[in-house]
Scaffold this active site. Sequence first.
Site, short mmCIF file in Angstrom:
data_model
loop_
_atom_site.label_atom_id
_atom_site.label_comp_id
_atom_site.label_asym_id
_atom_site.label_seq_id
_atom_site.Cartn_x
_atom_site.Cartn_y
_atom_site.Cartn_z
N HIS A 160 0.98 -1.20 0.09
CA HIS A 160 0.11 0.09 -0.12
C HIS A 160 0.99 1.20 0.00
O HIS A 160 2.16 0.97 -0.01
CB HIS A 160 -0.94 0.15 1.14
CG HIS A 160 -0.49 0.31 2.61
ND1 HIS A 160 0.66 -0.99 3.00
CD2 HIS A 160 -0.40 0.87 3.65
CE1 HIS A 160 1.11 -0.49 4.14
NE2 HIS A 160 0.60 0.56 4.66
N HIS A 212 1.10 3.90 2.04
CA HIS A 212 1.55 4.78 3.19
C HIS A 212 3.08 5.24 3.32
O HIS A 212 3.72 4.37 2.87
CB HIS A 212 1.13 4.16 4.65
CG HIS A 212 -0.31 4.20 4.74
ND1 HIS A 212 -1.15 3.44 5.83
CD2 HIS A 212 -1.41 4.83 4.16
CE1 HIS A 212 -2.19 3.66 5.79
NE2 HIS A 212 -2.51 4.77 4.97
N ASP A 235 5.44 5.03 5.14
CA ASP A 235 6.52 4.13 5.52
C ASP A 235 6.87 3.05 4.86
O ASP A 235 7.55 2.13 4.93
CB ASP A 235 6.33 3.84 6.90
CG ASP A 235 5.13 2.90 7.10
OD1 ASP A 235 4.04 3.64 6.68
OD2 ASP A 235 4.96 2.11 8.26
N HIS A 236 5.84 2.85 3.45
CA HIS A 236 6.12 1.69 2.72
C HIS A 236 6.60 2.12 1.46
O HIS A 236 6.87 1.14 0.58
CB HIS A 236 4.70 0.95 2.71
CG HIS A 236 4.45 0.25 3.75
ND1 HIS A 236 4.71 -1.24 4.24
CD2 HIS A 236 3.98 0.52 5.27
CE1 HIS A 236 4.05 -1.60 5.34
NE2 HIS A 236 3.59 -0.47 6.08
N HIS A 268 -6.64 -3.04 5.72
CA HIS A 268 -5.96 -2.07 6.38
C HIS A 268 -6.46 -0.43 5.75
O HIS A 268 -7.45 -0.81 4.88
CB HIS A 268 -4.60 -2.00 5.82
CG HIS A 268 -3.68 -0.93 6.58
ND1 HIS A 268 -3.53 -1.16 7.99
CD2 HIS A 268 -2.69 -0.01 6.06
CE1 HIS A 268 -2.62 -0.02 8.16
NE2 HIS A 268 -2.27 0.54 7.10
N ASP A 315 0.53 -4.42 5.86
CA ASP A 315 -0.12 -4.09 6.98
C ASP A 315 -1.47 -4.30 6.88
O ASP A 315 -2.08 -4.21 5.81
CB ASP A 315 -0.06 -2.51 7.21
CG ASP A 315 1.15 -1.74 7.40
OD1 ASP A 315 2.19 -2.60 7.49
OD2 ASP A 315 1.23 -0.53 7.63
N HIS A 367 7.33 -5.30 11.40
CA HIS A 367 6.57 -3.86 11.51
C HIS A 367 6.25 -3.67 13.05
O HIS A 367 4.90 -3.54 13.34
CB HIS A 367 5.12 -4.13 10.51
CG HIS A 367 4.61 -2.76 10.35
ND1 HIS A 367 3.71 -2.20 11.02
CD2 HIS A 367 4.94 -1.86 9.41
CE1 HIS A 367 3.17 -0.88 10.43
NE2 HIS A 367 3.86 -0.88 9.55
#
Length: 303
Positions: A59, A61, A63-64, A136, A206, A264
Amino acid sequence: MRVTFLGTAAARPTVGRNVSSLIVQREGDVMMFDCGEGTQRQMMRYGTGFAFSDIFFSHLHADHFLGVIGLLRTLGLQAREEPMDLWTPLGTAEVLKQGVELGVERVPFEVRIHELEPGEAVERGVYDIVPFRTTHAGRSLGYAIVEHPRLGRFNAALAREMGIPEGPLWGKLHHGEAVEVDGRTIRAEDVVGPERPGRKLVYTGDTRPCAPTREHARDADLLIHEATFAHEEAERAVATGHSTAREAAEVASAAGVHRLALTHFSPRYADDPRALEREARAVFPETVAAYDGLVIEVPYRDA
């Protein structure tokens, strides 16, 4: 098949952990899953090299995926010419495109962005990368790397006893063809055992515990499942769309996987995730709490 964890922290880097990314090497193929900020430095630190052509995003976000900006520029400065394929959930390509184009430098190689729907397998000959829906915020995917079944074991001693000359006839039999030897028809099943399973590796990204993860992780050799919180923060896990270590272990147990790797981790557990590991092992003993630089080999069960 080898997995190298490049980042195992959630939300933000800590002193000892970077944010989400891992490398999977399968024979000569190398692919990345998620690319948090600073991933290119982690690749240098842990010696994975830069000879890969695919990044799969669970995804978008920050931090990814923010690390793809610096990684592509690092590759450009290394005079890379080969194309790079970026795979992202349906409806997120435009955001990823903006990241790729951010800054003034021009990436000197082709970057191809592909959107994926759940179940839309990326086929690689003898294995597939299968995306599945996770639970998520927004659009999110997990990925299952699924090898095709392998040929059965060829019984060379029996073949010699039956007078089958070594060479092309052995190859035909091993690939399921019947052959003629001295007027006799010899079938493949006479000298070849039943087909053997390939390996399966599953990465969730996530997610809350969910049925698609349990389905796609069924009998997996390795499940890499997020475990952002301890069970004492189960309500927070629900509110933020994440899982506890116990919940990850329950998914592993229900799916009948062989090994579970937790990743994570919230920064509050990042310095010492042993409590999360203990919590998960109480449900599923074959659990390890991953750390940056951890390498896990995934062998064939029947070599």
